[in-house]
Design an enzyme around this catalytic site. Structure first.
Site, PDB file in Angstrom:
ATOM      1  N   LYS A   8      -3.353  -0.163  -6.996  1.00 18.09           N
ATOM      2  CA  LYS A   8      -3.103   0.323  -5.762  1.00 18.09           C
ATOM      3  C   LYS A   8      -3.915  -0.345  -4.510  1.00 18.09           C
ATOM      4  CE  LYS A   8      -1.376   4.168  -7.444  1.00 18.09           C
ATOM      5  NZ  LYS A   8      -0.113   4.426  -7.197  1.00 18.09           N
TER       6      LYS A   8
ATOM      7  N   SER B 205       5.317   2.448  -6.903  1.00 16.81           N
ATOM      8  CA  SER B 205       4.591   3.412  -5.980  1.00 16.81           C
ATOM      9  C   SER B 205       4.081   2.314  -4.829  1.00 16.81           C
ATOM     10  CB  SER B 205       3.467   3.836  -6.801  1.00 16.81           C
ATOM     11  OG  SER B 205       2.702   2.783  -7.278  1.00 16.81           O
TER      12      SER B 205
END
Length: 284
Positions: free
Chosen positions: A187, A144
């Protein structure tokens, strides 16, 4: 020394296994014990700080040196255990003292040595403290964050990065998932507390303005998706919370789907890749 008492070498060994150098202190060699305690711990801490430095590239030479140091520390651990035993013996011989310990107590002490050797060690405590409070190691299970981070990358995370300053835009952070606290996510911070964020035509707009070309965020294309990332949707970020996105937007479950990350959920800042060796270096 007035009326010296005999020292049991096995007790010296047990104390040294419990805390390096303590057996030497017990045997009357205080300076030697302090040196024995400080040397391996200083080497361990300096080694961790060197590896944790974002600018340090861990190549094959550094890896071999690390293995040699680990072997040297193991050899040193064996040496100080033997040395503690001999220090106690020498104390008794110098002062013409004899050991006075029953066989049963010696068996109990040997059992204590084994217990402390397997379950309690100061070096492990120091390493554990560093990992829990200063530097943590994490692995990337998915893609991701491509191309910044690849699946299988192993990272170092600075857990003290935000002790005296707030998280900044573009920082790559590890945090507890807002909906599943037992899960750790990684993230990139995109939006800061109080800002308005919009995803439009693959770009991120902060308070209505596109981020500058120099921004690391501009190299990624962000897709409209989820309840917090719809086309034409303006999202107001709450106080003390952050909006985070994966660099690989098409394959990332991030703030677009589940909302904001409270500041207290942020564990630390990812600073460098330390493995694989051909990918070591700072994260940007």
């Amino acid at each position: 020394m007035k009326n010296p008492k005999p020292k049991e070498p096995l007790i010296a060994v047990m104390l040294t296994v419990l805390l390096p150098g303590l057996g030497q202190v017990y045997a009357g060699r205080t300076r030697r014990g302090i040196a024995v305690f400080l040397l391996p711990n200083i080497i361990t801490i300096l080694g961790l700080l060197y590896v944790a430095n974002p600018t340090t590239r861990i190549n094959s030479i550094v890896f071999i040196i690390a293995l040699i140091l680990m072997a040297a520390l193991i050899a040193f651990a064996i040496f100080i255990i033997i040395d503690a035993y001999k220090c106690a013996q020498k104390h008794n011989l110098t002062n013409n003292l004899t050991r006075k310990l029953s066989g049963r107590k010696r068996v109990m002490i040997i059992a204590g040595i084994l217990f402390f050797g397997f379950f309690f060690n100061s070096s492990e405590l120091i390493t554990s403290y560093v990992q829990s409070n200063i530097i943590g190691a994490y692995s990337i299970p998915a893609a991701s964050m491509m191309p910044t981070l690849a699946a299988g990358d192993r990272l170092l995370v600075d857990k003290r990065a935000y002790m005296h300053s707030a998280p900044q835009r573009e920082d790559v952070v590890v945090f507890d998932h807002p909906e599943h606290e037992s899960r750790k996510f990684l993230k990139r911070i995109i939006g800061l507390p109080g800002e308005t964020i919009e995803i439009k035509d693959g770009k991120v707009l902060i308070n209505g303005a596109v981020l500058p070309e120099s921004s690391a965020v501009r190299r990624n294309y962000y897709y409209n998706a989820g309840d917090y990332g719809k086309a034409g949707q303006l999202i107001k970020i709450p106080k003390d919370s952050y909006f985070v996105l994966g660099d690989n937007s098409k394959n990332s479950m991030d703030s677009r789907y589940w909302g904001f990350v409270p500041v207290e959920s942020i564990i630390g800042k990812a600073t460098k890749i330390y493995y694989p060796l051909d990918r070591t270096g700072p994260i940007d």
